[in-house]
Enzyme design. Structure first.
Site, PDB file in Angstrom:
ATOM      1  N   LYS A  14       0.822  -1.217   0.000  1.00  0.00           N
ATOM      2  CA  LYS A  14       0.000   0.000   0.000  1.00  0.00           C
ATOM      3  C   LYS A  14       0.851   1.260   0.000  1.00  0.00           C
ATOM      4  O   LYS A  14       0.548   2.217  -0.708  1.00  0.00           O
ATOM      5  CB  LYS A  14      -0.873   0.039   1.263  1.00  0.00           C
ATOM      6  CG  LYS A  14      -2.213  -0.588   1.101  1.00  0.00           C
ATOM      7  CD  LYS A  14      -3.078  -0.315   2.317  1.00  0.00           C
ATOM      8  CE  LYS A  14      -2.344  -0.633   3.588  1.00  0.00           C
ATOM      9  NZ  LYS A  14      -2.543   0.314   4.663  1.00  0.00           N
ATOM     10  N   ARG A  89      -9.856   0.983   9.489  1.00  0.00           N
ATOM     11  CA  ARG A  89      -9.129  -0.206   9.881  1.00  0.00           C
ATOM     12  C   ARG A  89     -10.071  -1.278  10.432  1.00  0.00           C
ATOM     13  O   ARG A  89      -9.661  -2.432  10.590  1.00  0.00           O
ATOM     14  CB  ARG A  89      -8.102   0.182  10.958  1.00  0.00           C
ATOM     15  CG  ARG A  89      -6.934  -0.747  11.105  1.00  0.00           C
ATOM     16  CD  ARG A  89      -5.996  -0.237  12.179  1.00  0.00           C
ATOM     17  NE  ARG A  89      -5.136   0.853  11.736  1.00  0.00           N
ATOM     18  CZ  ARG A  89      -4.035   0.690  11.003  1.00  0.00           C
ATOM     19  NH1 ARG A  89      -3.666  -0.513  10.646  1.00  0.00           N
ATOM     20  NH2 ARG A  89      -3.310   1.708  10.651  1.00  0.00           N
ATOM     21  N   ARG A 128      12.997  -8.654   4.615  1.00  0.00           N
ATOM     22  CA  ARG A 128      13.315  -7.232   4.643  1.00  0.00           C
ATOM     23  C   ARG A 128      14.555  -6.965   5.494  1.00  0.00           C
ATOM     24  O   ARG A 128      14.719  -7.541   6.568  1.00  0.00           O
ATOM     25  CB  ARG A 128      12.114  -6.457   5.209  1.00  0.00           C
ATOM     26  CG  ARG A 128      12.253  -4.972   5.093  1.00  0.00           C
ATOM     27  CD  ARG A 128      10.929  -4.287   4.973  1.00  0.00           C
ATOM     28  NE  ARG A 128      10.146  -4.359   6.211  1.00  0.00           N
ATOM     29  CZ  ARG A 128       8.951  -3.803   6.332  1.00  0.00           C
ATOM     30  NH1 ARG A 128       8.407  -3.169   5.320  1.00  0.00           N
ATOM     31  NH2 ARG A 128       8.291  -3.909   7.465  1.00  0.00           N
ATOM     32  N   ARG A 161      14.976  -5.913  11.409  1.00  0.00           N
ATOM     33  CA  ARG A 161      14.322  -5.328  12.575  1.00  0.00           C
ATOM     34  C   ARG A 161      13.594  -6.429  13.342  1.00  0.00           C
ATOM     35  O   ARG A 161      13.046  -7.355  12.731  1.00  0.00           O
ATOM     36  CB  ARG A 161      13.307  -4.261  12.155  1.00  0.00           C
ATOM     37  CG  ARG A 161      13.900  -3.093  11.390  1.00  0.00           C
ATOM     38  CD  ARG A 161      12.840  -2.037  11.138  1.00  0.00           C
ATOM     39  NE  ARG A 161      11.580  -2.664  10.706  1.00  0.00           N
ATOM     40  CZ  ARG A 161      10.409  -2.054  10.656  1.00  0.00           C
ATOM     41  NH1 ARG A 161      10.309  -0.796  11.022  1.00  0.00           N
ATOM     42  NH2 ARG A 161       9.345  -2.681  10.232  1.00  0.00           N
ATOM     43  N   ARG A 172       1.423 -10.167  14.227  1.00  0.00           N
ATOM     44  CA  ARG A 172       0.821  -8.914  13.750  1.00  0.00           C
ATOM     45  C   ARG A 172      -0.272  -9.206  12.724  1.00  0.00           C
ATOM     46  O   ARG A 172      -1.330  -8.588  12.733  1.00  0.00           O
ATOM     47  CB  ARG A 172       1.922  -8.020  13.158  1.00  0.00           C
ATOM     48  CG  ARG A 172       1.459  -6.623  12.826  1.00  0.00           C
ATOM     49  CD  ARG A 172       2.626  -5.653  12.756  1.00  0.00           C
ATOM     50  NE  ARG A 172       3.504  -5.884  11.634  1.00  0.00           N
ATOM     51  CZ  ARG A 172       4.812  -6.153  11.735  1.00  0.00           C
ATOM     52  NH1 ARG A 172       5.380  -6.245  12.908  1.00  0.00           N
ATOM     53  NH2 ARG A 172       5.542  -6.345  10.663  1.00  0.00           N
TER      54      ARG A 172
END
Ligand SMILES: [Zn+2]
Length: 230
Positions: A14, A89, A128, A161, A172
């Site tokens: 997004k 959301r 990532r 991270r 998550r």
């Protein structure tokens, strides 16, 4: 006024697509995180209200978020519309947004959902890497640095991270995907949801989003027609 809601799980793309879509439509992106930070920084009554929750680590209530977005939608920058990123959301937020827009004769015109299967999202995020010095973002699978483990721009080491570790990503997703599906269902029921395959290369996802906007919406009979509401 063209109001576009851009939907997608974390890592679906997004953040990459929203500015490109905004440029195509000539409207701003209203991103929830940016708006909340800006409202807090400006010290507006809404910002102070939001800050009271955020400083305690609590979620900002729906009515506050809706008002922050509506304020922006009424602003000069958004005179011809906006792309909403990160909001609504939850289904409750989507319904509150419908009601608030309907009061001004507006509605959500398009809901575009960048769909990526859960396992692909987990793999993307686990691939990532961030440069330790300046936060430049890489992906060892899709956007690797020229020299393994080193930032192309400043040579500093690339690190993962804690947020991008697989267990954290899965937790998550488990928290965020069900409400996202609720929001998608809400717009599907309203006849304005278009889904795009987010597994494609960035340019193709972008082209599909633009095509989805042009694909028309039989439920849309003209500007000023209120949404179906709740
Ligand atoms: Zn760097």
């Amino acid at each position: 006024m063209t109001v576009v809601v851009l939907l997608g799980a974390p890592g679906a793309g997004k953040g990459t697509q929203a500015p490109m879509l905004a440029e195509h439509l000539g409207v701003p992106v209203l991103a929830s995180g940016d708006l909340l930070r800006a409202a807090v920084a400006a010290g507006s009554p809404l910002g102070r209200e939001a800050d009271r929750y955020m400083s305690r680590g609590q979620l900002v209530p729906d009515h506050t978020i809706v008002r922050i977005f509506l304020d922006q939608l009424k602003g000069a920058d958004a005179a011809t519309g906006a792309i909403l990123d990160g909001f609504p959301r939850t289904r409750a937020q989507a319904e509150a947004l419908d009601r608030a827009l309907a009061e001004h004769g507006d509605r959500v015109d398009h809901a575009l959902y960048i769909e990526v299967p859960l396992e692909d999202l987990v793999e993307r995020m686990a691939s990532r890497r961030i440069c330790a010095a300046n936060g430049h973002v890489y992906n060892v699978a899709t956007n690797p640095p020229q020299v393994a483990g080193r930032c192309d721009l400043d040579g500093s080491p690339l690190v993962q991270r804690p947020d991008d570790q697989e267990a954290t990503v899965r937790a998550r997703m488990a928290q965020q995907v069900p409400p996202l599906e609720d929001v998608a269902d809400h717009y599907r029921a309203a006849g304005i949801l278009r889904t795009v395959d987010g597994r494609q290369p960035i340019e193709e996802v972008g082209a599909d989003l633009v095509a989805a906007l042009a694909s028309g919406d039989p439920a849309q009979v003209g500007p000023g027609e209120p949404g179906s509401g709740s």
